[in-house]
Design an enzyme around this catalytic site. Structure first.
Site, PDB file in Angstrom:
ATOM      1  N   LYS A  30      17.589  55.987  52.977  1.00  0.00           N
ATOM      2  CA  LYS A  30      16.957  54.751  53.477  1.00  0.00           C
ATOM      3  C   LYS A  30      17.958  53.804  54.129  1.00  0.00           C
ATOM      4  O   LYS A  30      17.574  52.721  54.595  1.00  0.00           O
ATOM      5  CB  LYS A  30      16.213  54.033  52.354  1.00  0.00           C
ATOM      6  CG  LYS A  30      17.062  53.424  51.256  1.00  0.00           C
ATOM      7  CD  LYS A  30      16.187  52.664  50.252  1.00  0.00           C
ATOM      8  CE  LYS A  30      17.034  52.020  49.152  1.00  0.00           C
ATOM      9  NZ  LYS A  30      17.650  53.026  48.266  1.00  0.00           N
ATOM     10  N   TYR A  37      16.875  52.434  42.440  1.00  0.00           N
ATOM     11  CA  TYR A  37      17.610  51.907  41.289  1.00  0.00           C
ATOM     12  C   TYR A  37      16.921  52.335  39.996  1.00  0.00           C
ATOM     13  O   TYR A  37      15.711  52.156  39.824  1.00  0.00           O
ATOM     14  CB  TYR A  37      17.691  50.378  41.366  1.00  0.00           C
ATOM     15  CG  TYR A  37      18.374  49.741  40.180  1.00  0.00           C
ATOM     16  CD1 TYR A  37      19.767  49.800  40.040  1.00  0.00           C
ATOM     17  CD2 TYR A  37      17.638  49.103  39.192  1.00  0.00           C
ATOM     18  CE1 TYR A  37      20.399  49.221  38.950  1.00  0.00           C
ATOM     19  CE2 TYR A  37      18.258  48.523  38.092  1.00  0.00           C
ATOM     20  CZ  TYR A  37      19.638  48.591  37.976  1.00  0.00           C
ATOM     21  OH  TYR A  37      20.259  48.028  36.887  1.00  0.00           O
ATOM     22  N   GLU A  87      22.124  57.631  32.929  1.00  0.00           N
ATOM     23  CA  GLU A  87      22.845  56.986  31.829  1.00  0.00           C
ATOM     24  C   GLU A  87      22.645  57.717  30.496  1.00  0.00           C
ATOM     25  O   GLU A  87      23.151  57.273  29.471  1.00  0.00           O
ATOM     26  CB  GLU A  87      22.431  55.514  31.727  1.00  0.00           C
ATOM     27  CG  GLU A  87      22.897  54.708  32.942  1.00  0.00           C
ATOM     28  CD  GLU A  87      22.620  53.227  32.811  1.00  0.00           C
ATOM     29  OE1 GLU A  87      21.836  52.829  31.925  1.00  0.00           O
ATOM     30  OE2 GLU A  87      23.197  52.449  33.607  1.00  0.00           O
ATOM     31  N   LYS A 133      32.020  45.273  40.529  1.00  0.00           N
ATOM     32  CA  LYS A 133      31.642  45.559  41.881  1.00  0.00           C
ATOM     33  C   LYS A 133      32.312  44.562  42.831  1.00  0.00           C
ATOM     34  O   LYS A 133      32.642  43.439  42.449  1.00  0.00           O
ATOM     35  CB  LYS A 133      30.141  45.418  42.053  1.00  0.00           C
ATOM     36  CG  LYS A 133      29.266  46.401  41.312  1.00  0.00           C
ATOM     37  CD  LYS A 133      27.792  46.129  41.622  1.00  0.00           C
ATOM     38  CE  LYS A 133      26.934  47.187  40.979  1.00  0.00           C
ATOM     39  NZ  LYS A 133      25.478  46.937  41.271  1.00  0.00           N
TER      40      LYS A 133
END
Length: 429
Positions: A138, A168, A306, A376
């Site tokens: 995308k 996400y 995770e 980040k």
């Protein structure tokens, strides 16, 4: 006698003219270089807070950035691969035999911030390693084309053979890594361990330090997947069935449906989505029935990346498994919002989804932690933080090199003759 005098005069005249010519050539060559360092209109100056990381007490020289056009360079339609590595300061030869003998593989998933991706890539790049880049399906078309153009200039960097529309907390994020793993499993490079990254990471350890860390007694033959048995607070992720709204979000299925137990009576673990895995473990992930069954079971869970890696790494039969590892393995320096005041002194940038986007004042904490990577960063929001960490990291990389330094590897130059503070923060840059 007169002939001798004439010869002597001619020699002195030629010598004098030669000296003058050489001086003029030297000044002509030197002047633009100095101008580039001190007065480049495109370069941000290093921030005052950066100076302690770049110049120790024994070295009072001032630093001037040489590289300020990364993004525009790549967007140039006339990009020449023959010059790219040099122009963008990629290191083009192994810096030590120790690194060359232990090639690493990297999986990098990206979808935005072209500037940050390129600078992160050159920071982790070594010609003996191998890199698989997964570009989110995308992502804007121009972004995808530009990444493809960049990657095509390197023999050891390639795009994932299959691109996912990543959501996400969705299964697509796990699938993106698996796509690259399949490609890397067929790589001719004899890589020893694979590390996964996202486009907002930046390295803290040098490649040599990564190799030494991954070959240390604790990790030599082990996978690094920090995590613990799934806490009660995380049970919801695998107790109910979820659906992925492609490219948007993950939601509970309606009506609310419980999932069956995990296959093979597996104990589910919870941990980080980031890892360092042996090549034998990757083969296990791609072929072993237990791994494949867990993968199928995980497709309708919340944020399966995770729990997937860390759960498999607690299976005794898995190559390099680490049954009692817990949270061992310092892969990421991350400032979580809910750990403020306990594990860190707060975010000096700002939080997004509970994770700190680092500002310049966060660097000391990052450097002192000395994790493998930090997360980040945003190149547009806090550019000075990236500038400073990048230069600090490149200085460290080159300081440990066992081969002669190539001038093209430098990201900044140091002026040891003019030590005034004004040059370091040159406001005209």
């Amino acid at each position: 006698m007169c002939q001798l005098e004439r010869t002597k005069c001619s020699f002195l005249l030629c010598l004098g003219m030669g000296i003058i010519m050489c001086s003029l050539i030297y000044l002509r060559i030197r002047k633009p270089t100095e101008q580039k360092y001190l007065h480049s209109p495109s370069c941000r100056p290093f921030s005052p807070e950066c100076r302690p990381f770049l110049s120790g007490s024994e070295n009072k020289g001032l630093w001037y950035r040489l590289d300020c056009q990364v993004k525009s360079y790549i967007l140039n339609g006339y990009l020449k691969c023959s010059r790219l590595k040099k122009d963008l300061h990629f290191i083009n030869r192994p810096l030590s035999r120790e690194e060359e003998d232990y090639p690493l593989a990297f999986i990098v998933t990206v979808h935005k911030d072209l500037e940050l991706f390129i600078r992160m890539l050159r920071a982790i790049y070594m010609p003996h390693n191998v890199y698989c880049i997964h570009v989110d399906a995308k992502a804007p078309r121009e972004y995808q084309v530009t990444i493809h153009k960049l990657v095509s200039c390197f023999q050891n960097i390639f795009l994932s053979s299959r691109s996912e529309t990543v959501t996400y907390a969705g299964f697509s994020r796990l699938q993106a890594d698996l796509n690259c793993m399949k490609d890397l499993a067929n790589s001719k490079t004899a890589w020893r361990k694979v590390i996964n990254l996202c486009g907002q990471d930046f390295p803290v350890k040098s490649n040599l330090e990564l190799v030494q860390y991954l070959q240390s007694k604790q990790w030599r033959d082990k996978n690094m997947t920090p995590g613990v048995k799934q806490p009660m607070a995380m049970k919801y992720r695998t107790q109910f069935q979820y659906k992925e709204i492609k490219g948007s979000h993950v939601a509970l299925k309606s009506p609310r449906l419980k999932k069956g137990p995990p296959p093979h009576n597996l104990q589910i673990y919870f941990g980080t989505a980031y890892y360092a895995l042996t090549r034998a473990f990757v083969d296990f992930v791609l072929k072993n029935p237990i791994a494949l069954d867990l993968l199928e079971w995980s497709k309708d869970t919340f944020s399966p990346d995770e729990h997937y890696w860390v759960t498999l790494n607690h299976i005794k039969e898995a190559p390099g498994s680490w049954i009692d590892g817990g949270w061992d393995g310092d892969i990421r320096a991350i400032k979580w919002w809910d750990q403020e005041g306990q594990k860190h002194d707060g975010c000096k940038g700002h939080y997004v989804r509970g994770i700190c986007i680092y500002g310049l004042e966060d660097l000391r904490w990052i450097i002192n932690r000395n994790s493998m990577f930090a997360n980040k960063f945003e190149s547009d929001t806090y550019p000075e933080a990236l500038d400073c960490l990048e230069q600090w990291h490149r200085n460290k990389v080159l300081s440990k090199a066992t081969v002669p330094e190539d001038p093209s590897w430098l990201l900044a130059t140091q002026d040891t003759l003019n030590g005034g503070d004004s040059g370091f923060y040159n406001s005209s840059a």
